[in-house]
Write a protein that holds these residues in place. Structure first.
Motif, short mmCIF file in Angstrom:
data_model
loop_
_atom_site.label_atom_id
_atom_site.label_comp_id
_atom_site.label_asym_id
_atom_site.label_seq_id
_atom_site.Cartn_x
_atom_site.Cartn_y
_atom_site.Cartn_z
N ALA A 52 3.59 -47.95 -35.78
CA ALA A 52 2.91 -46.91 -36.57
C ALA A 52 3.39 -45.51 -36.22
O ALA A 52 3.48 -45.28 -35.14
N ARG A 53 3.03 -44.92 -36.91
CA ARG A 53 3.24 -43.37 -36.66
C ARG A 53 2.02 -42.67 -36.40
O ARG A 53 1.00 -42.94 -37.27
N VAL A 54 1.58 -42.23 -35.34
CA VAL A 54 0.11 -42.00 -34.85
C VAL A 54 0.01 -40.52 -34.70
O VAL A 54 0.79 -39.91 -34.25
N ASP A 117 6.47 -33.49 -42.08
CA ASP A 117 7.37 -34.70 -41.82
C ASP A 117 6.76 -35.92 -42.63
O ASP A 117 5.76 -35.77 -43.49
N ALA A 118 7.15 -36.97 -42.42
CA ALA A 118 6.53 -38.40 -42.92
C ALA A 118 4.97 -38.44 -42.56
O ALA A 118 4.47 -37.70 -41.37
N PRO A 119 4.21 -38.91 -43.46
CA PRO A 119 2.74 -39.23 -43.06
C PRO A 119 2.46 -40.25 -42.09
O PRO A 119 3.16 -40.69 -41.77
N LEU A 147 -1.62 -38.26 -44.19
CA LEU A 147 -2.01 -39.64 -44.20
C LEU A 147 -1.35 -40.42 -44.91
O LEU A 147 -1.24 -39.90 -46.10
N THR A 148 -0.84 -41.74 -44.67
CA THR A 148 -0.23 -42.48 -45.68
C THR A 148 -1.52 -43.30 -46.37
O THR A 148 -2.44 -43.27 -46.00
#
Length: 186
Positions: A52-54, A117-119, A147-148
């Motif tokens: 996960a991206r946190v 950046d990416a969510p 958020l994704t």
């Protein structure tokens, strides 16, 4: 305060100490953090941590984001505007040797800019209790594309929260005076 599990299991984090009286640091206890991560990894949310991206808003000591990194999260962004909190986060990132997977944003979590950046898949939101700052911070995160579509928001507070229109409340779990709310985008 320590890391509960994963690659940094048992690593002691910097003590909050008396610090800055105005910082209002209130780290999530080891017991609550352990219960929370049991839900995030083996509970009804499957494994919300691995890869996960946190995003850790009102990061305080950084313990939540660093626990996620220890348990195989891809990266973590820590957001806090307090000087004491920022120094604790920096120290704890070094203690956990997580500098290559961590970013510290020295800013007010209620004023997030557009995401460059990416969510993010997993969002920890631990604002000062009962001040409605969580509502402002999550609104900024939503409008800034942080958020994704499948993000899980973990919102800790002592008072009932006002769920934003863009999110759905999945569950609330009480831990003494603390309530942990689990939300996702609609």
């Amino acid at each position: 305060m320590r890391i509960i599990a994963g690659e940094n299991r048992g690593v002691a984090l910097s003590a909050v100490g008396k610090g800055d009286a105005g910082a209002h640091l209130r780290p999530t206890t080891d017991r609550v953090r352990e219960s929370l991560f049991n839900v995030l990894i083996g509970g009804k949310y499957g494994d919300a941590v691995t890869d996960a991206r946190v995003l850790d808003l009102f990061a305080g000591t950084g313990a939540l984001g660093l626990e996620a990194l220890s348990r195989s999260a891809e990266c973590a962004v820590f957001v806090d505007d307090g000087r004491k909190a920022q120094s604790l986060i920096e120290a704890n990132i070094k203690i956990c040797r997580a500098g290559d997977r961590s970013t510290l944003m020295r800013m007010d979590a209620t004023r997030l800019p557009a995401n460059p950046d990416a969510p993010y898949d997993l969002v920890f939101l631990d604002p000062p209790y009962a001040k409605a700052l969580g509502e402002k911070a999550i609104a900024a995160a939503i409008s800034g594309n942080w958020l994704t579509p499948r993000a899980l928001v973990v919102w800790e507070d002592s008072a009932p929260i006002t769920v934003p229109e863009a999110l759905t409340l999945l569950d609330t779990r009480p831990y003494g005076d603390t309530k942990i709310n689990f939300l996702e985008p609609k």
